[in-house]
Scaffold this motif. Structure first.
Motif, mmCIF file in Angstrom:
data_model
loop_
_atom_site.group_PDB
_atom_site.id
_atom_site.type_symbol
_atom_site.label_atom_id
_atom_site.label_comp_id
_atom_site.label_asym_id
_atom_site.label_seq_id
_atom_site.Cartn_x
_atom_site.Cartn_y
_atom_site.Cartn_z
ATOM 1 N N THR A 1 1.195 10.168 1.808
ATOM 2 C CA THR A 1 0.354 9.606 0.760
ATOM 3 C C THR A 1 0.816 8.175 0.492
ATOM 4 N N MET A 2 -0.143 7.293 0.350
ATOM 5 C CA MET A 2 0.204 5.891 0.151
ATOM 6 C C MET A 2 0.894 5.674 -1.190
ATOM 7 N N VAL A 3 1.903 4.831 -1.205
ATOM 8 C CA VAL A 3 2.466 4.431 -2.481
ATOM 9 C C VAL A 3 1.585 3.342 -3.063
ATOM 10 N N LEU B 1 3.763 -6.488 3.475
ATOM 11 C CA LEU B 1 4.860 -5.563 3.201
ATOM 12 C C LEU B 1 4.360 -4.233 2.644
ATOM 13 N N TYR B 2 3.411 -4.347 1.761
ATOM 14 C CA TYR B 2 2.833 -3.148 1.166
ATOM 15 C C TYR B 2 2.177 -2.291 2.258
ATOM 16 N N TRP C 1 7.270 -6.485 -6.787
ATOM 17 C CA TRP C 1 6.293 -5.602 -6.157
ATOM 18 C C TRP C 1 6.501 -5.520 -4.654
ATOM 19 N N ILE C 2 6.197 -4.382 -4.168
ATOM 20 C CA ILE C 2 6.215 -4.242 -2.726
ATOM 21 C C ILE C 2 5.051 -5.018 -2.120
ATOM 22 N N GLU C 3 4.007 -5.214 -2.899
ATOM 23 C CA GLU C 3 2.890 -6.031 -2.422
ATOM 24 C C GLU C 3 3.129 -7.484 -2.804
ATOM 25 N N GLN C 4 3.316 -8.312 -1.839
ATOM 26 C CA GLN C 4 3.558 -9.724 -2.071
ATOM 27 C C GLN C 4 2.348 -10.511 -1.583
#
Lengths: 524, 326
Positions: A453-455, A405-406, A388-391
């Motif tokens: 737009t947010m991913v 990161l996200y 995930w881009i969100e860590q």
């Protein structure tokens, strides 16, 4: 009467194949094209015969075989026993052709009969131009194979301030497919796929076997909506390309994106290709049978030439040029909002959904966490499904509203242009991420990948976040010049700025825009 | 096939296929039969044949018979005399930029269409006049283009009857300019033909002009070649297929002084010949490395004496043929 009926049927078939322009523009159409486009039904060269030559034996005219493959036994070409008198290409012995009754000297040469442009002449869905730059420079997301066919000489300044002439080898700029008819030779710089080790009991993937059909299945055995495995029939009919989303006609299915190969794909050729090439057979239960992505090229398969793929220099059929992602010059910021566009919506770009890194790992397995067999894999950049881009555990980003990161990816619009909701923040096709967990048919209309737009926080980092699939203007096939402090100083040959605009497909940047690693790892 | 001595050289004569079986009457037209092709040699220097590869662009000086080859692989231009021997090179220096096309005018000036080293969106190309050594003497800027040519980016230059023609192959836009760069006339071929670029792939591959100003081009995805008169009347010829006279991937196109039209087919590795009525007459070539064989033939040109030059891929260089109009 029966004969007349057969003739009528044959005439109708010929009309369908050649008489209608629509058929002409959709040769593959998601699956296998008409056979004679790539093969001769009999022997094409000098009218001779194809004969089997046993391992280690020498056949007529001095032809020999090392793998027991069929070798050409007609009149020797220039007296050589191998193509151009050197090593056999693509594992093909003999004349380098006709092993599969191909219409090229090797598989890639066969593809490039249609997919290669010249300096002044574009090709349908061209994948290799002759020149670096120019009107016909390849604009697709994957990049132009021409980058690997050119060496870039530059002057290197040594620590003692003396200078040395150095060369940035084109072979280091991407996937050096072998296509001898088009001057593409086996990679002598990198003889095996980086990160490639023993897979399925065989050795590292040899660069000399790399061909278009190492990754793409020209017969389209695996499909987008119906899955599929290996070569063969028995599946629902393929009614169209799987490259643009959409829904299959009832009772049919769509092909795979860009005919990418799928599970257990066997491209034929040498044993190494069969067992170690795109033997895409990951055991991870979360993976699909083939990589999923779609293109926003709304023109679909009927007109690839209007797919702009980020490039402002490319013209459409009316001669209008897009000017997408044009940066404000003279400052450190990037405003890469679309400023002009001849088609509705954004310029075309790929939407990656899932499976790309796993696909790459068929040959580059040590670069993927899930497939690496070498220890210390924590020192590997995350890539692939559920990377995930969100860590978690990294705190919040500078704007304080998301994990680091996200948040960075969504807020970063360029050097000095970082704020929640900033113009241009969100998805950037030059630094793409995978949208995990949605279907490819819906991905094409998913607005979360649009600029501004947010991913989603479940987006995946993948190999193609930093690399291009085919080739790029920079060493190691990277999307940006990793040797330049400022993007505006990017150089294909480490010295001249002449080709950098082409390498970025016309996107320009503010003078002080720094490396695009900062999209996630903001340090500027 | 057989050996034949003609015009002082002994060369290989090829059996021709297709309409050769119907040499007298073909589609209601009297066909000029006896059209013969002789394979001569490859373009060479003192080291032997030069292995130009895919993408080499050819241009002919109608007056001297000199041939110009733009080497896409290594850059630069090679000049050959009419015996196929290299006599000079230029254009390797980066100050000329990337030469994408070349033509020779009636005064012997070498006209280059080049993308400059510091190419910008506002100034993406230039037309340069060079002397016989390739020394750049002056540049011209194109002026007077109509508004709907705002995206015009030529990638081919030709000369005819004292005029310069610039062709944007991708969009089929053609501009006729004078030696000062002033636009005299334009053609939007897709508009004249009623083609919709949104639904039809209109990019051409080969493009040439005869001495009367008729334009000829190929669109590979349509499996056809086309002729357009200066008045804008467009006719198509050829059809897709795999037999003699059929197009696999139609590529380069050239016209000789007798009106014969030559089209290379890079898939079938053949050169197809049509007469001035656009009727298929003959073809020659096959995929192979032997005498008369071709590998991915692309560009071709023919001089006023019937010497035909065919560029190929696979490091096969440029093969030279001679047409015999018996």
């Amino acid at each position: 009467m029966k004969a007349a009926r057969i003739i009528l049927i044959l005439l109708a078939a010929v009309t369908l194949v050649f008489g209608l322009s629509g058929a002409a523009f959709a040769f593959h159409n998601g699956g296998v094209g008409f056979c004679e486009g790539c093969h001769t039904m009999h022997n094409s060269v000098t009218g001779g015969t194809v004969a089997f030559i046993a391992n280690g034996t020498t056949g007529a005219n001095g032809m020999s075989s090392t793998n027991g493959v069929k070798a050409w036994t007609g009149t020797p070409l220039n007296g050589n026993t191998t193509a151009n008198g050197g090593a056999s290409y693509g594992g093909i012995v003999g004349q380098g052709e006709n092993q599969y009754l191909l219409r090229g000297s090797d598989p890639s040469s066969t593809c490039l009969n249609c997919h290669a442009a010249t300096k002044t002449t574009p090709a349908y869905y061209q994948e290799m131009s002759v020149s670096t730059g120019g009107a016909n420079f390849i604009q697709h997301e994957a990049g132009d194979f021409r980058w690997v066919a050119t060496d870039y000489t530059y002057t290197l300044t040594n620590p003692d301030m003396s200078t040395t002439t150095a060369v940035s080898k084109g072979l280091n700029h991407g996937h050096a497919v072998v296509a001898q008819d088009f001057g593409m030779s086996p990679n002598t710089l990198i003889t095996a796929a980086p990160g490639s080790t023993v897979i399925n009991g065989t050795g590292a993937y040899p660069s000399g076997n790399l061909a278009c059909n190492s990754c793409h299945d020209p017969h389209g055995a695996v499909t987008a909506t119906g899955g599929g495995s290996a070569n063969g029939g028995g599946k629902l009919p393929i009614s169209g390309s799987g490259s643009y989303g959409g829904t299959a006609v009832a009772g049919t299915q769509l092909g795979a994106y860009r005919l990418l190969a799928g599970k257990n794909y066997d491209p034929g050729g040498s044993s190494a290709l069969k067992e170690n090439g795109t033997g895409y057979d990951p055991t991870d239960s979360v993976l699909v049978g083939f990589p999923v992505q779609v293109s926003t090229d709304t023109s679909g398969s009927l007109n690839g030439m209007t797919g702009y793929y980020n490039n402002p220099l490319f013209t459409n059929g009316s001669g209008i040029k897009a000017t997408a992602y044009q940066a404000a010059s003279g400052n450190g910021q990037n405003n890469w909002t679309v400023t002009a566009n001849p088609t509705a919506g954004s310029p075309a770009h790929n939407i990656y959904v899932q499976g790309m890194s796993e696909f790459c790992s068929s040959c580059h397995n040590q670069f993927l966490n899930n497939r690496a067999t070498i220890a210390n894999n924590t020192h590997r950049h995350p890539s692939g499904v559920k990377q995930w881009i969100e860590q978690t555990g990294q705190g919040t980003n500078a704007s304080g509203n998301m994990d680091a990161l996200y948040g960075n990816y969504n807020d970063y619009a360029g050097t000095g242009n970082y704020a929640s909701g900033a113009t241009g923040a969100g998805y950037w096709p030059l630094v793409p991420v995978e949208l995990y967990g949605i279907s490819n048919s819906s991905a094409v209309t998913d607005t979360t990948i649009d600029t501004n737009t947010m991913v989603q926080n479940t987006a995946n980092v993948m190999c193609l976040t930093c690399h291009r699939a085919h080739a790029s203007g920079f060493d190691h096939d990277t999307r940006w010049d990793t040797y330049a402090t400022f993007i505006s100083d990017s150089s294909v040959d480490h010295t001249s700025l002449a080709n950098a605009t082409d390498a970025y497909y016309g996107q320009t940047f503010g003078t002080y825009q720094r490396q695009l690693c900062n999209k996630c790892h903001v340090q500027d | 096939m057989g050996m034949k001595s003609k015009n002082g050289y002994s060369k290989f004569k090829y059996a021709l296929f297709g309409a050769a079986f119907f040499p007298f009457i073909f589609c209601g037209q009297t066909v000029a039969y006896g059209l013969t092709v002789y394979s001569l040699y490859k373009l060479a220097n003192f080291s032997g044949g030069i292995p130009f590869s895919y993408g080499a662009q050819l241009a002919i000086d109608e007056h001297t018979g000199d041939l110009y080859v733009i080497d896409d692989t290594h850059g630069g231009v090679s000049i050959f005399n009419k015996h196929g021997m290299e006599t000079y090179q230029f254009g390797h220096a980066s100050n000329l930029g990337q030469i994408v096309s070349l033509a020779v005018d009636k005064d012997g000036n070498i006209l280059i269409l080049s993308y400059p080293v510091s190419r910008t969106a506002a100034d993406p190309y230039y037309i340069g006049f060079c002397d016989f050594r390739g020394k750049l003497e002056r540049k011209i800027k194109i002026t007077g283009l109509p508004r709907d040519f705002s995206g015009f980016l030529p990638d081919k230059i030709l000369t005819c009857d004292g005029h310069i023609y610039l062709i944007d192959i991708s969009t089929l836009l053609v501009a006729q300019v004078d030696e000062k760069g002033v636009c005299l006339k334009t053609w939007d071929i897709s508009r004249l033909a009623g083609w919709n670029p949104a639904t039809m792939q209109i990019s051409a591959f080969g493009f040439t002009i005869d001495e009367k100003g008729n334009m000829y081009f190929t669109i590979p995805t349509s499996f056809k070649a086309f002729k357009m008169t200066p008045a804008g009347k467009i006719s198509s010829f050829g059809q897709g297929g795999d037999g003699p006279g059929k197009f696999g991937v139609a590529s380069g196109i050239a016209v000789d002084k007798k009106g014969y039209i030559y089209v290379t087919d890079k898939l079938r590795c053949a050169v197809l010949i049509f007469d001035k009525n656009l009727t298929f007459v003959r073809e020659f070539g096959y995929r192979g490395y032997g005498m008369g064989g071709l590998i991915v033939p692309t560009d071709l040109v023919i001089d006023r004496e019937g010497t035909l030059y065919v560029a190929q891929g696979g490091n096969r260089g440029v093969d030279v043929f001679k047409m015999g109009y018996d």
